[in-house]
Scaffold this motif. Structure first.
Motif, PDB file in Angstrom:
ATOM      1  N   VAL A 283       5.925  49.672   9.335  1.00 45.94           N
ATOM      2  CA  VAL A 283       5.198  49.779   8.068  1.00 45.94           C
ATOM      3  C   VAL A 283       6.114  49.402   6.903  1.00 45.94           C
ATOM      4  O   VAL A 283       5.714  48.657   5.995  1.00 45.94           O
ATOM      5  CB  VAL A 283       4.614  51.199   7.883  1.00 45.94           C
ATOM      6  N   VAL A 284       7.344  49.882   6.919  1.00 45.42           N
ATOM      7  CA  VAL A 284       8.307  49.543   5.862  1.00 45.42           C
ATOM      8  C   VAL A 284       8.554  48.032   5.859  1.00 45.42           C
ATOM      9  O   VAL A 284       8.579  47.400   4.800  1.00 45.42           O
ATOM     10  CB  VAL A 284       9.625  50.327   6.034  1.00 45.42           C
TER      11      VAL A 284
ATOM     12  N   PHE B 285       6.495  45.708   6.857  1.00 43.11           N
ATOM     13  CA  PHE B 285       5.296  45.062   6.342  1.00 43.11           C
ATOM     14  C   PHE B 285       5.239  45.167   4.816  1.00 43.11           C
ATOM     15  O   PHE B 285       4.860  44.207   4.140  1.00 43.11           O
ATOM     16  CB  PHE B 285       4.043  45.681   6.974  1.00 43.11           C
ATOM     17  N   LEU B 286       5.639  46.311   4.278  1.00 42.97           N
ATOM     18  CA  LEU B 286       5.672  46.457   2.822  1.00 42.97           C
ATOM     19  C   LEU B 286       6.683  45.500   2.185  1.00 42.97           C
ATOM     20  O   LEU B 286       6.416  44.918   1.137  1.00 42.97           O
ATOM     21  CB  LEU B 286       5.981  47.902   2.434  1.00 42.97           C
ATOM     22  N   VAL B 287       7.823  45.317   2.829  1.00 42.06           N
ATOM     23  CA  VAL B 287       8.818  44.360   2.338  1.00 42.06           C
ATOM     24  C   VAL B 287       8.219  42.953   2.354  1.00 42.06           C
ATOM     25  O   VAL B 287       8.378  42.188   1.397  1.00 42.06           O
ATOM     26  CB  VAL B 287      10.113  44.428   3.178  1.00 42.06           C
TER      27      VAL B 287
ATOM     28  N   LEU C  97       5.063  42.130   2.074  1.00 42.53           N
ATOM     29  CA  LEU C  97       4.101  42.046   0.975  1.00 42.53           C
ATOM     30  C   LEU C  97       4.791  41.890  -0.377  1.00 42.53           C
ATOM     31  O   LEU C  97       4.342  41.103  -1.217  1.00 42.53           O
ATOM     32  CB  LEU C  97       3.199  43.280   0.970  1.00 42.53           C
ATOM     33  N   ILE C  98       5.884  42.618  -0.580  1.00 41.70           N
ATOM     34  CA  ILE C  98       6.618  42.523  -1.851  1.00 41.70           C
ATOM     35  C   ILE C  98       7.193  41.118  -2.032  1.00 41.70           C
ATOM     36  O   ILE C  98       7.097  40.529  -3.108  1.00 41.70           O
ATOM     37  CB  ILE C  98       7.718  43.609  -1.922  1.00 41.70           C
TER      38      ILE C  98
ATOM     39  N   ARG D  53       4.385  38.646  -2.838  1.00 44.60           N
ATOM     40  CA  ARG D  53       3.781  38.806  -4.168  1.00 44.60           C
ATOM     41  C   ARG D  53       4.744  38.482  -5.316  1.00 44.60           C
ATOM     42  O   ARG D  53       4.406  37.768  -6.230  1.00 44.60           O
ATOM     43  CB  ARG D  53       3.263  40.250  -4.319  1.00 44.60           C
TER      44      ARG D  53
END
Length: 94
Positions: A81-82, A84-86, A88-89, A92
């Protein structure tokens, strides 16, 4: 021949992982055909396109996930999850 190449363990998580990567590449290809990208400058030290940011984000997520697996005792799903968040960041704002 199988001894030289080795065999991959096609467990459901591995199959899901590779399916998601293939779907991301297909989605990025369709997006690029419909709306060509322009290079832009984000927080990364280079000008990047969407494809560049996807590649950099995937690499960052992979290395983070490997570090998570090797350096922590916490559940691997949290590391995923971490990562995946990286990704996305970077996509974006990178």
């Amino acid at each position: 021949m199988g001894e030289l190449l080795g065999w991959m363990a096609w467990t459901p998580p591995v199959a899901i992982f590779f399916t998601v990567i293939v779907l991301m590449l297909i989605g990025m290809t369709i997006w690029e055909m419909k709306s060509p990208t322009l290079e832009r400058q984000g927080f990364l030290p280079i000008s990047t396109t969407r494809g560049d940011r996807l590649f950099i984000g995937l690499l960052a997520a992979a290395y983070l996930n490997l570090a998570w697996a090797g350096l922590t005792e916490m559940h691997q799903a949290i590391g995923a999850v971490v990562g995946f968040l990286v990704l996305l960041i970077v996509m974006r704002w990178g």
